[in-house]
Design a protein around this motif. Sequence first.
Motif, PDB file in Angstrom:
ATOM      1  N   HIS A  44       0.822  -1.214   0.000  1.00  0.00           N
ATOM      2  CA  HIS A  44       0.000   0.000   0.000  1.00  0.00           C
ATOM      3  C   HIS A  44       0.857   1.265   0.000  1.00  0.00           C
ATOM      4  N   GLN A  45       1.843   1.314   0.874  1.00  0.00           N
ATOM      5  CA  GLN A  45       2.668   2.518   0.966  1.00  0.00           C
ATOM      6  C   GLN A  45       3.470   2.738  -0.313  1.00  0.00           C
ATOM      7  N   THR A  46       3.926   1.660  -0.923  1.00  0.00           N
ATOM      8  CA  THR A  46       4.658   1.792  -2.181  1.00  0.00           C
ATOM      9  C   THR A  46       3.764   2.345  -3.275  1.00  0.00           C
ATOM     10  N   ALA A  47       2.538   1.852  -3.351  1.00  0.00           N
ATOM     11  CA  ALA A  47       1.608   2.354  -4.363  1.00  0.00           C
ATOM     12  C   ALA A  47       1.320   3.836  -4.153  1.00  0.00           C
ATOM     13  N   GLU A  48       1.171   4.248  -2.900  1.00  0.00           N
ATOM     14  CA  GLU A  48       0.923   5.661  -2.609  1.00  0.00           C
ATOM     15  C   GLU A  48       2.139   6.513  -2.935  1.00  0.00           C
ATOM     16  N   LEU A  49       3.328   6.005  -2.650  1.00  0.00           N
ATOM     17  CA  LEU A  49       4.546   6.732  -3.001  1.00  0.00           C
ATOM     18  C   LEU A  49       4.667   6.868  -4.513  1.00  0.00           C
ATOM     19  N   ARG A  50       4.397   5.803  -5.227  1.00  0.00           N
ATOM     20  CA  ARG A  50       4.460   5.869  -6.699  1.00  0.00           C
ATOM     21  C   ARG A  50       3.486   6.906  -7.234  1.00  0.00           C
ATOM     22  N   ARG A  51       2.298   6.941  -6.673  1.00  0.00           N
ATOM     23  CA  ARG A  51       1.295   7.908  -7.128  1.00  0.00           C
ATOM     24  C   ARG A  51       1.773   9.348  -6.930  1.00  0.00           C
ATOM     25  N   LEU A  52       2.484   9.588  -5.840  1.00  0.00           N
ATOM     26  CA  LEU A  52       2.978  10.929  -5.543  1.00  0.00           C
ATOM     27  C   LEU A  52       4.067  11.388  -6.517  1.00  0.00           C
ATOM     28  N   VAL A  53       4.910  10.459  -6.951  1.00  0.00           N
ATOM     29  CA  VAL A  53       6.134  10.875  -7.641  1.00  0.00           C
ATOM     30  C   VAL A  53       6.103  10.685  -9.145  1.00  0.00           C
ATOM     31  N   GLU A  54       5.206   9.873  -9.688  1.00  0.00           N
ATOM     32  CA  GLU A  54       5.360   9.480 -11.092  1.00  0.00           C
ATOM     33  C   GLU A  54       5.193  10.629 -12.077  1.00  0.00           C
ATOM     34  N   LEU A 113      14.236  16.079 -10.070  1.00  0.00           N
ATOM     35  CA  LEU A 113      15.185  16.944  -9.387  1.00  0.00           C
ATOM     36  C   LEU A 113      14.533  17.830  -8.324  1.00  0.00           C
ATOM     37  N   THR A 114      13.284  17.541  -7.972  1.00  0.00           N
ATOM     38  CA  THR A 114      12.625  18.261  -6.889  1.00  0.00           C
ATOM     39  C   THR A 114      13.363  17.983  -5.584  1.00  0.00           C
ATOM     40  N   PRO A 115      13.809  19.028  -4.867  1.00  0.00           N
ATOM     41  CA  PRO A 115      14.507  18.797  -3.596  1.00  0.00           C
ATOM     42  C   PRO A 115      13.578  18.136  -2.570  1.00  0.00           C
ATOM     43  N   VAL A 116      14.156  17.325  -1.701  1.00  0.00           N
ATOM     44  CA  VAL A 116      13.418  16.666  -0.626  1.00  0.00           C
ATOM     45  C   VAL A 116      13.849  17.328   0.684  1.00  0.00           C
ATOM     46  N   PRO A 117      13.062  18.270   1.216  1.00  0.00           N
ATOM     47  CA  PRO A 117      13.494  19.029   2.393  1.00  0.00           C
ATOM     48  C   PRO A 117      13.832  18.155   3.600  1.00  0.00           C
ATOM     49  N   ALA A 118      13.121  17.042   3.786  1.00  0.00           N
ATOM     50  CA  ALA A 118      13.357  16.187   4.946  1.00  0.00           C
ATOM     51  C   ALA A 118      14.619  15.347   4.814  1.00  0.00           C
ATOM     52  N   TRP A 178      19.165  15.560  -1.043  1.00  0.00           N
ATOM     53  CA  TRP A 178      18.554  14.590  -1.942  1.00  0.00           C
ATOM     54  C   TRP A 178      17.491  15.245  -2.807  1.00  0.00           C
ATOM     55  N   HIS A 179      17.345  14.675  -4.012  1.00  0.00           N
ATOM     56  CA  HIS A 179      16.233  15.005  -4.894  1.00  0.00           C
ATOM     57  C   HIS A 179      15.241  13.841  -4.877  1.00  0.00           C
ATOM     58  N   LEU A 180      14.079  14.075  -5.484  1.00  0.00           N
ATOM     59  CA  LEU A 180      13.017  13.079  -5.443  1.00  0.00           C
ATOM     60  C   LEU A 180      13.437  11.759  -6.094  1.00  0.00           C
ATOM     61  N   GLY A 181      14.152  11.843  -7.200  1.00  0.00           N
ATOM     62  CA  GLY A 181      14.609  10.621  -7.852  1.00  0.00           C
ATOM     63  C   GLY A 181      15.504   9.801  -6.943  1.00  0.00           C
ATOM     64  N   ASP A 206       8.089  12.029   3.265  1.00  0.00           N
ATOM     65  CA  ASP A 206       9.114  12.910   2.696  1.00  0.00           C
ATOM     66  C   ASP A 206       8.742  13.344   1.277  1.00  0.00           C
ATOM     67  N   ALA A 207       8.242  12.390   0.498  1.00  0.00           N
ATOM     68  CA  ALA A 207       7.848  12.716  -0.879  1.00  0.00           C
ATOM     69  C   ALA A 207       6.656  13.671  -0.899  1.00  0.00           C
ATOM     70  N   ALA A 208       5.705  13.451  -0.010  1.00  0.00           N
ATOM     71  CA  ALA A 208       4.541  14.333   0.048  1.00  0.00           C
ATOM     72  C   ALA A 208       4.963  15.764   0.359  1.00  0.00           C
ATOM     73  N   LEU A 209       5.869  15.929   1.307  1.00  0.00           N
ATOM     74  CA  LEU A 209       6.366  17.261   1.633  1.00  0.00           C
ATOM     75  C   LEU A 209       7.070  17.879   0.436  1.00  0.00           C
ATOM     76  N   ALA A 210       7.841  17.070  -0.274  1.00  0.00           N
ATOM     77  CA  ALA A 210       8.602  17.584  -1.413  1.00  0.00           C
ATOM     78  C   ALA A 210       7.701  18.105  -2.527  1.00  0.00           C
ATOM     79  N   VAL A 211       6.597  17.427  -2.770  1.00  0.00           N
ATOM     80  CA  VAL A 211       5.723  17.828  -3.889  1.00  0.00           C
ATOM     81  C   VAL A 211       4.558  18.695  -3.424  1.00  0.00           C
ATOM     82  N   GLY A 212       4.496  18.997  -2.125  1.00  0.00           N
ATOM     83  CA  GLY A 212       3.440  19.861  -1.613  1.00  0.00           C
ATOM     84  C   GLY A 212       2.101  19.181  -1.473  1.00  0.00           C
TER      85      GLY A 212
END
Length: 279
Positions: free
Chosen positions: A15-25, A30-35, A39-42, A137-143
């Motif tokens: 479940h968490q992997t699917a949600e992470l994929r949905r956030l980033v795809e 190169l979106t910075p990851v503040p947490a 690091w960048h999102l990739g 972390d990804a959610a914060l990065a993409v707002g």
Amino acid sequence: MTTPEFTRRCAEITHQTAELRRLVESADALTPVPACPGWHLGQLVRHVGGAHRWVEEIIRTRATQEVPDDLVNAVAPRRAEDMAALGAWLDEGAGRLVEQLHAAGPGARVWTVLPDETSPAFWARRMAGETLVHRADAALAVGAEFTATDEAARDAVDEWLSFCDHPEAYAPLPDSPAVLGPGRTLTFDTAPAAPDAADGGPSPDGGGPAVPGRWSIDLTGDVPVLHRTAAPAAVTVRAAPTALLLFLYGRPLPEGALGITGDRGLLTLWRDRAAFWLA
């Protein structure tokens, strides 16, 4: 033979992997990851996917010695990265991991990062929590808004707190304040709706013990002792499960997400030392 907790944690990885994929795809790699400074999102996604593949190899081969974790740490930035393809790669790795976890079951013996843990059950819990926190972390990065079920967040909190009796979390260090000492106690309370379930009683659906929602740590002896119940303490933290999880991992929190009473210095000292396993 499997257990409800093992099955639930395997499902949580999926479940968490699917949600992470949905956030980033559809995001910029190169979106910075503040947490995760630097690091960048990739890089974040390759770290999570690499961790899944590393653990999958450990489980599949029934490794009894340390397996090199190059996949986890090989996350140098890349200028051109197809996030849709990377998301598919992430999903595939999690699928392989969960397949191997189920094939092995919680009773097999494998190497883990802790000497007193030798079961795939450790890895199921570790990867569920790892993927959950990095989704934050990804959610914060993409707002995007980050939410998690109370059960998933409490389980990840319980895992964090369970490491408190490892020497790295409390042994004396040169020129560092002592963690152990008289009157040093901490309580964490996620204010559950059903106190009996939070203290390890039956879950509402009868599916076995619920994930704890209250904890206290006694630092007054020779070794920290974790109790899965609340108690009067030198410092008490009250928060929703997700907020407490993010706090323990040192992630940003909205103003007012925590209620802290008592010795904040002790809390900061303990949290910094208890994070040894993230180094």
